[in-house]
Design a protein around this motif. Sequence first.
Motif, PDB file in Angstrom:
ATOM      1  N   GLY A   8      30.428  32.225  41.462  1.00  0.00           N
ATOM      2  CA  GLY A   8      31.182  31.426  42.424  1.00  0.00           C
ATOM      3  C   GLY A   8      31.806  30.175  41.846  1.00  0.00           C
ATOM      4  N   ALA A   9      31.897  30.105  40.497  1.00  0.00           N
ATOM      5  CA  ALA A   9      32.440  28.896  39.896  1.00  0.00           C
ATOM      6  C   ALA A   9      33.923  29.037  39.564  1.00  0.00           C
ATOM      7  CB  ALA A   9      31.644  28.535  38.648  1.00  0.00           C
ATOM      8  N   GLY A  10      34.667  29.760  40.386  1.00  0.00           N
ATOM      9  CA  GLY A  10      36.134  29.804  40.259  1.00  0.00           C
ATOM     10  C   GLY A  10      36.636  30.705  39.166  1.00  0.00           C
ATOM     11  N   GLY A  11      37.945  30.960  39.218  1.00  0.00           N
ATOM     12  CA  GLY A  11      38.593  31.708  38.150  1.00  0.00           C
ATOM     13  C   GLY A  11      38.557  33.208  38.338  1.00  0.00           C
ATOM     14  N   ILE A  12      38.853  33.892  37.258  1.00  0.00           N
ATOM     15  CA  ILE A  12      39.059  35.332  37.285  1.00  0.00           C
ATOM     16  C   ILE A  12      37.787  36.090  37.670  1.00  0.00           C
ATOM     17  CG2 ILE A  12      38.546  35.707  34.839  1.00  0.00           C
ATOM     18  CD1 ILE A  12      41.566  37.286  36.314  1.00  0.00           C
ATOM     19  N   GLY A  13      36.624  35.556  37.285  1.00  0.00           N
ATOM     20  CA  GLY A  13      35.357  36.219  37.566  1.00  0.00           C
ATOM     21  C   GLY A  13      35.135  36.406  39.060  1.00  0.00           C
ATOM     22  N   LEU A  14      35.660  35.452  39.833  1.00  0.00           N
ATOM     23  CA  LEU A  14      35.498  35.498  41.285  1.00  0.00           C
ATOM     24  C   LEU A  14      36.120  36.760  41.856  1.00  0.00           C
ATOM     25  CD1 LEU A  14      34.179  33.227  42.963  1.00  0.00           C
ATOM     26  CD2 LEU A  14      36.467  32.537  43.634  1.00  0.00           C
ATOM     27  N   ILE A  15      37.381  37.028  41.475  1.00  0.00           N
ATOM     28  CA  ILE A  15      38.016  38.225  42.033  1.00  0.00           C
ATOM     29  C   ILE A  15      37.490  39.491  41.355  1.00  0.00           C
ATOM     30  CG2 ILE A  15      40.116  37.129  42.930  1.00  0.00           C
ATOM     31  CD1 ILE A  15      41.547  38.220  40.429  1.00  0.00           C
ATOM     32  N   LEU A  16      37.028  39.368  40.136  1.00  0.00           N
ATOM     33  CA  LEU A  16      36.476  40.545  39.462  1.00  0.00           C
ATOM     34  C   LEU A  16      35.269  41.063  40.244  1.00  0.00           C
ATOM     35  CD1 LEU A  16      36.467  42.487  37.085  1.00  0.00           C
ATOM     36  CD2 LEU A  16      35.131  40.847  35.779  1.00  0.00           C
ATOM     37  N   ARG A  17      34.411  40.136  40.613  1.00  0.00           N
ATOM     38  CA  ARG A  17      33.219  40.515  41.362  1.00  0.00           C
ATOM     39  C   ARG A  17      33.577  41.045  42.755  1.00  0.00           C
ATOM     40  NH1 ARG A  17      28.251  36.558  42.884  1.00  0.00           N
ATOM     41  NH2 ARG A  17      27.584  37.751  44.682  1.00  0.00           N
ATOM     42  N   ASN A  72      32.842  44.731  44.260  1.00  0.00           N
ATOM     43  CA  ASN A  72      32.109  44.948  45.497  1.00  0.00           C
ATOM     44  C   ASN A  72      32.902  45.821  46.466  1.00  0.00           C
ATOM     45  OD1 ASN A  72      30.000  43.499  44.578  1.00  0.00           O
ATOM     46  ND2 ASN A  72      30.491  41.619  45.707  1.00  0.00           N
ATOM     47  N   PHE A  73      34.231  45.657  46.466  1.00  0.00           N
ATOM     48  CA  PHE A  73      35.082  46.470  47.345  1.00  0.00           C
ATOM     49  C   PHE A  73      35.272  47.874  46.794  1.00  0.00           C
ATOM     50  CE2 PHE A  73      37.597  42.511  48.931  1.00  0.00           C
ATOM     51  CZ  PHE A  73      36.498  42.121  49.671  1.00  0.00           C
ATOM     52  N   LEU A  74      34.733  48.129  45.614  1.00  0.00           N
ATOM     53  CA  LEU A  74      34.890  49.411  44.938  1.00  0.00           C
ATOM     54  C   LEU A  74      36.344  49.757  44.654  1.00  0.00           C
ATOM     55  CD1 LEU A  74      32.281  51.532  46.911  1.00  0.00           C
ATOM     56  CD2 LEU A  74      31.944  50.182  44.847  1.00  0.00           C
ATOM     57  N   SER A  75      37.218  48.726  44.579  1.00  0.00           N
ATOM     58  CA  SER A  75      38.628  49.034  44.273  1.00  0.00           C
ATOM     59  C   SER A  75      38.815  48.969  42.757  1.00  0.00           C
ATOM     60  CB  SER A  75      39.576  48.083  44.988  1.00  0.00           C
ATOM     61  OG  SER A  75      39.027  46.809  45.109  1.00  0.00           O
ATOM     62  N   TYR A  76      38.442  50.066  42.139  1.00  0.00           N
ATOM     63  CA  TYR A  76      38.382  50.103  40.686  1.00  0.00           C
ATOM     64  C   TYR A  76      39.738  49.994  40.017  1.00  0.00           C
ATOM     65  CZ  TYR A  76      33.457  51.077  40.957  1.00  0.00           C
ATOM     66  OH  TYR A  76      32.123  50.964  41.200  1.00  0.00           O
ATOM     67  N   GLN A  77      40.793  50.355  40.728  1.00  0.00           N
ATOM     68  CA  GLN A  77      42.115  50.249  40.102  1.00  0.00           C
ATOM     69  C   GLN A  77      42.516  48.781  39.958  1.00  0.00           C
ATOM     70  OE1 GLN A  77      44.716  52.916  42.219  1.00  0.00           O
ATOM     71  NE2 GLN A  77      43.802  54.652  41.139  1.00  0.00           N
TER      72      GLN A  77
END
Lengths: 261, 270
Positions: free
Chosen positions: B224-233, B237-242
């Motif tokens: 939760g500390a911002g940046g690209i990792g946030l949307i990666l996770r 979780n949404f299982l939108s692998y593409q």
Amino acid sequence: MIELKDLSLVYPNGTQGLKDVNVKINDGEFVVIVGLSGAGKSTFIRSINRLVTPTSGDLLIDNENILDYRGKDLRNLRTKVGMIFQNYNLVKRSTVMKNVISGRLGHTGTLKSILNLYSKEDMALAYESLKRVNIENKIYSRADQLSGGQQQRVSIARVLTQQPKVVLADEPVASLDPPTSHQVMKYLKKINQEDNITTIVNLHFIDMAMEYADRIIGMRAGEIVFDGPASEVNEQTFEEIYGRPIKEDDIRGGKEDVETP
Amino acid sequence: MSKPLNPTGRVPTSLVSGRTKLKMNVIMVIVLAFYIFSSYMTNASVLRFDQAFFTNVWNMVIQLFPPNWAYASIVWEKLLETLKMALVATTIAGILCIPFSLLAANNIVQNKFLYNFIKMFLNIMRTIPELILAVVFVGLFGIGIFPGILALIIFSLGILAKLISETVESIDMNPLEAIRASGGNTIQVIWYAVVPQVLPQFVSFTLYVFEINVRASVVLGFVGAGGIGLILRQQLNFLSYQNVSTIIVITFVVVVVIDYISNKLRRELV
């Protein structure tokens, strides 16, 4: 006037650097201190600007005891005493000009020196000093691009920029070849005569000592074993100072092939 | 004429003594025992790479491809955020590390107590993983870039101060003596004699830490500390692998490019 009274220095490891040294050096004298390595020449010289601190006795410069100087007083003393080293001790990655202007640091505020805000007079003085040792054409070269002799001349310019009353030179020619050694000694002598700067030089070459000194002080094991005008000195005197016969290594030679511009 | 070797005398049969040989064998048996024990306890072994594993890999690859390039604009935005985090954190750490690295150099600080204290402080700072720092700061400041930056500052300060203090310890001390002999005070000695000697390494190490920070800040987003990792996770979780594969591909390319440029620059410097 520099006056050493019963001056002794014992290093923390027990080595006796100086032992009851009593000597007076007058203003404008060109003194050469001779002795084998470990005789205490460096300790003698470094006591005068307090790079080392003697453990007993008095050291008076212009009748003031400098042994209890600290902080501001000490820095003040050092601005008046310039020093030249065997390995030149320039900052190799800095330009010649930056090395030379660092002679003004003692007279410049901390902030100003960090921002390179030197007065026009200081800049002129630095340039003038470079000219006096004929190296002004290397002003913006990096120090490590110069030869040994050139670097030593830059370090003389740095000392000149300091406008000192005393110049200490600790084996200034030990890393140089014979012709360059004579050149450096001639510059030191010239400064001594032109600016009436008291000059104390450590040497172990007997021919150079006899040629350039007004007065020779011989040291052995931290003690002064000879003190007299250079004219009274001969090879036998040196054998007495060194406590052994003169060897080839004690003579620098190469005097004929130099011309000072 | 050299004397011919005497073949009847005792000839050594080994390059090391029998004692050493025994010792090495014992050590090897112990290490092997540890390895087998841990492998058994954690159920980690080569045998796990079985049929099912390769089927899983294949399924994942199918889901990841093709990357969803429509998602790229969001990825760029977040990746830029990550880079900003790394840049701000590296800059601040670069400035903060100057006093620390001087105080942690035993040729500058003569006071043994102060030197050891700073060294210990830096050691402690270095042993805390940046992820733990990020978790703590997210707890204190809430989700966002700021806690990430703080975590990175502390993390990179520890590394930088160590690397640079070691550089300071290895400099040539003679110019320092010369500046001191001309009447310079401590700050002038440092500025005129220490700084020029360590400046190239300082810039090089700071660039290196920037590289590390870019990679670290990717991971920090996970907590939760911002940046690209946030949307990666989030996308995982949404299982939108593409979308995930878009993130991976772009991040990979950008990190490689940054590392390449920084390496080039550093080689020029030292």
